[in-house]
Design a protein around this motif. Structure first.
Motif, PDB file in Angstrom:
ATOM      1  N   GLN A 184       1.025  -1.202  -6.702  1.00  9.14           N
ATOM      2  CA  GLN A 184       0.499  -1.150  -5.339  1.00  9.14           C
ATOM      3  C   GLN A 184      -0.875  -1.793  -5.258  1.00  9.14           C
TER       4      GLN A 184
ATOM      5  N   GLU B 187       5.449  -0.423  -3.763  1.00 10.47           N
ATOM      6  CA  GLU B 187       4.739  -0.594  -2.493  1.00 10.47           C
ATOM      7  C   GLU B 187       3.714  -1.723  -2.572  1.00 10.47           C
TER       8      GLU B 187
ATOM      9  N   ALA C 160       1.448  -2.092   0.597  1.00  4.20           N
ATOM     10  CA  ALA C 160       0.974  -0.883   1.282  1.00  4.20           C
ATOM     11  C   ALA C 160      -0.478  -0.991   1.736  1.00  4.20           C
TER      12      ALA C 160
ATOM     13  N   THR D 166       1.220  -9.317   4.145  1.00  2.00           N
ATOM     14  CA  THR D 166       2.507  -8.683   3.878  1.00  2.00           C
ATOM     15  C   THR D 166       3.643  -9.693   4.010  1.00  2.00           C
TER      16      THR D 166
ATOM     17  N   THR E 186       9.239   1.282  -0.904  1.00  6.09           N
ATOM     18  CA  THR E 186       8.458   1.187   0.329  1.00  6.09           C
ATOM     19  C   THR E 186       8.686   2.455   1.147  1.00  6.09           C
TER      20      THR E 186
ATOM     21  N   GLN F  81      10.159  -2.999   6.696  1.00  4.57           N
ATOM     22  CA  GLN F  81      10.159  -3.788   5.471  1.00  4.57           C
ATOM     23  C   GLN F  81      11.489  -3.622   4.719  1.00  4.57           C
TER      24      GLN F  81
END
Ligand SMILES: Nc1ncnc2c1ncn2[C@@H]1O[C@H](COP(=O)(O)OP(=O)(O)O)[C@@H](O)[C@H]1O
Ligand SMILES: [Mg+2]
Lengths: 235, 234
Positions: free
Chosen positions: A80, A155, A158, A165, A186, A191
């Motif tokens: 992440q 993720e 995130a 993204t 996720t 997404q």
């Protein structure tokens, strides 16, 4: 023809911290080439599940069985929050290649990987000075350069804005198109819809659903999944 | 009072004219402490990194001992090295007592725990951040250690310079194992101590000023390296 490390078959997998079962009795299989999304609310156990599969955590019970014994050398993971060494972007990738035992054309491979994520111009920039989105792309380039059969992503967007993204999601699709199997977590339904061929829905450590994306989003089988898709807060 | 201001004036002259005796003492100090810090670092950096990454029974006790040894009194270290190097000691046959080599040994022993303990702390903190990524890349323990040492190089330089500062400023250990022999083992701190007791304040003051200057410069370098490195590498 080199045999694949896939399919991955997981049976009765569990993971406990003290008396708390964070993953309970999960069984599923991962097929070659697929895009698998592990979906669930915060605290559902997604990160733990990914770490178990990648070998960063040891299961408390059950089995994780890869088709080949050397599977751990055919996987990569993107976290992440990207972990960058205090080196340039290119050197971060070269380091991964060296550690993986590649000897030839490391520098060329690193440059090619950066090019694939559109960051050629950042090759000689200290990685930690790049933006969050750029660092995540470098992390993807580093993982991609290893040509993994399976790529784990926990993720990865995130903490990123929508533009970053989108860039990351496009790269993930591109990596998948080169044959790499994607296993990604996720909590973002949008997404999941954009990426998933298949959804593994986790709720409080339980694998509630394991379904093709089309099925999952239109006909969720469990009330928990239905509520999650509708955007209701799950307790 | 006049004596002191006279001392300062003469000290200034000694420094200003680059007095040979002064220079040779300063040079020996720099050489002894420089070599000591190099040897200590060569051992302490990998050892500290190793301690940060491995887990074995007794590790916590070892770390506690090392942390305790950071505050080891220099005279005690001097005494231990003296015993080892004296004619009856286990290393007596080397004939190193009252040589600069003995002083290097004492200072190395003195600062090894400091650099080890600081390295262990720095690398352990970094390991928390990098552990999963390095394991994910299938980095061996040795590769991880090297990567972390290189990654934390600017912070570790501070640890090394802290060791140098402690080495060059200590008097007890080098006095015992070096003997403060004029022209052979006389360094800044032992010279200051001797000249002061003789009442020759000029040379003592001159050396004191140089010593303070060195310590200040070393700390300034550490600070500058760290802040610029942070800016350039994040
Ligand atoms: N090392 C740990 N110690 C205690 N609890 C943990 C640990 N790791 C995970 N957990 C707990 O396991 C649950 C699942 O965590 P995680 O997999 O990080 O959730 P997710 O990634 O789905 O948000 C959480 O309740 C979390 O607090
Ligand atoms: Mg998580």
């Amino acid at each position: 023809m080199v045999e694949s490390i896939l399919p991955l078959s997981v049976r009765s997998l569990s993971y406990s911290v003290g008396a708390v079962e964070v993953i309970r009795d999960a069984s599923f299989a991962i097929e070659r080439g697929s895009r698998n999304i592990v979906l669930g609310a915060n605290g559902a156990g997604k990160s733990v599940l990914l770490r178990l599969l990648h070998g960063l955590l040891l299961p408390s019970g059950g089995q994780i069985k890869w088709a080949r014994a050397d599977a751990k050398f055919k996987q990569a993971m993107v976290f992440q929050r990207p972990v960058m060494l205090r080196r340039t972007a290119r050197e971060n990738i070269e380091f991964a290649l060296q550690v993986a035992g590649r000897e030839k054309n490391i520098s060329h491979a690193a440059r090619a990987a950066l090019e694939s994520v559109g960051l050629t111009h950042l090759a000689d920039r200290p990685a930690r000075l790049c933006s969050g989105g750029e660092q995540q792309r470098i992390a993807l380039a580093r993982a991609w350069a290893l040509v993994p059969e399976v790529l784990f992503l926990d993720e990865p967007t995130a903490s990123l804005d929508p533009t970053a993204t989108k860039a990351i999601e496009e790269i993930i699709a591109a990596i998948n198109n080169t044959g790499t199997t994607i296993i990604m977590t996720t909590h973002d339904i949008g997404q999941a819809k954009r990426i998933a061929h298949r959804v593994l829905f986790l709720h409080r450590g339980r694998l509630m659903e394991d379904a093709l994306a089309g099925h999952f989003f239109t006909e969720p089988q469990s009330p928990e999944a239905a509520a999650f898709i509708k955007g209701e807060l799950l307790w | 009072m006049a004596e002191i201001s006279q001392g300062f004036t003469t000290a200034a002259t000694l420094i200003g004219t680059a007095n040979t005796e002064l220079l040779s003492i300063v040079w020996l100090s720099l050489k002894v402490s420089g070599i000591a810090v190099m040897i200590a670092s060569l051992l302490a950096l990998p050892f500290g990194a190793w301690l940060a990454l491995v887990r074995f029974p007794g590790r916590q006790s070892l770390i506690a001992i090392l942390n305790g040894m950071m505050g080891l009194p220099p005279v005690v270290v001097g005494l231990l090295v003296y015993l080892a190097l004296s004619r009856a000691g286990p290393l007596g046959s080397l004939g190193l007592l009252f040589t600069p080599a003995a002083m290097v040994a004492a200072q190395t022993l003195l600062i090894f725990p400091i650099i080890t303990a600081l390295t262990r702390q720095v690398i352990e903190d970094a390991w928390i951040e990098y552990r999963e990524q390095l394991i994910s890349l299938n980095a061996s323990r040795g590769q991880s250690m090297m990567a972390l040492l290189w990654d934390m190089r600017f912070t570790l330089l501070t640890a090394v310079l802290a060791g140098f500062g402690r080495a060059i400023a200590e008097v007890g250990a080098v006095m015992i194992v070096g003997g403060n022999i004029d022209g052979i083992t006389r360094v800044m701190t032992t010279a200051i101590s001797l000249e002061t007791s003789k009442g020759d304040l000029a040379l003592a003051l001159a050396l004191g000023i140089v010593l303070i200057g060195i310590v200040v410069i070393v700390n300034a370098i550490a600070q500058i390296v760290k802040t610029t490195a942070m800016k350039h590498h994040g």
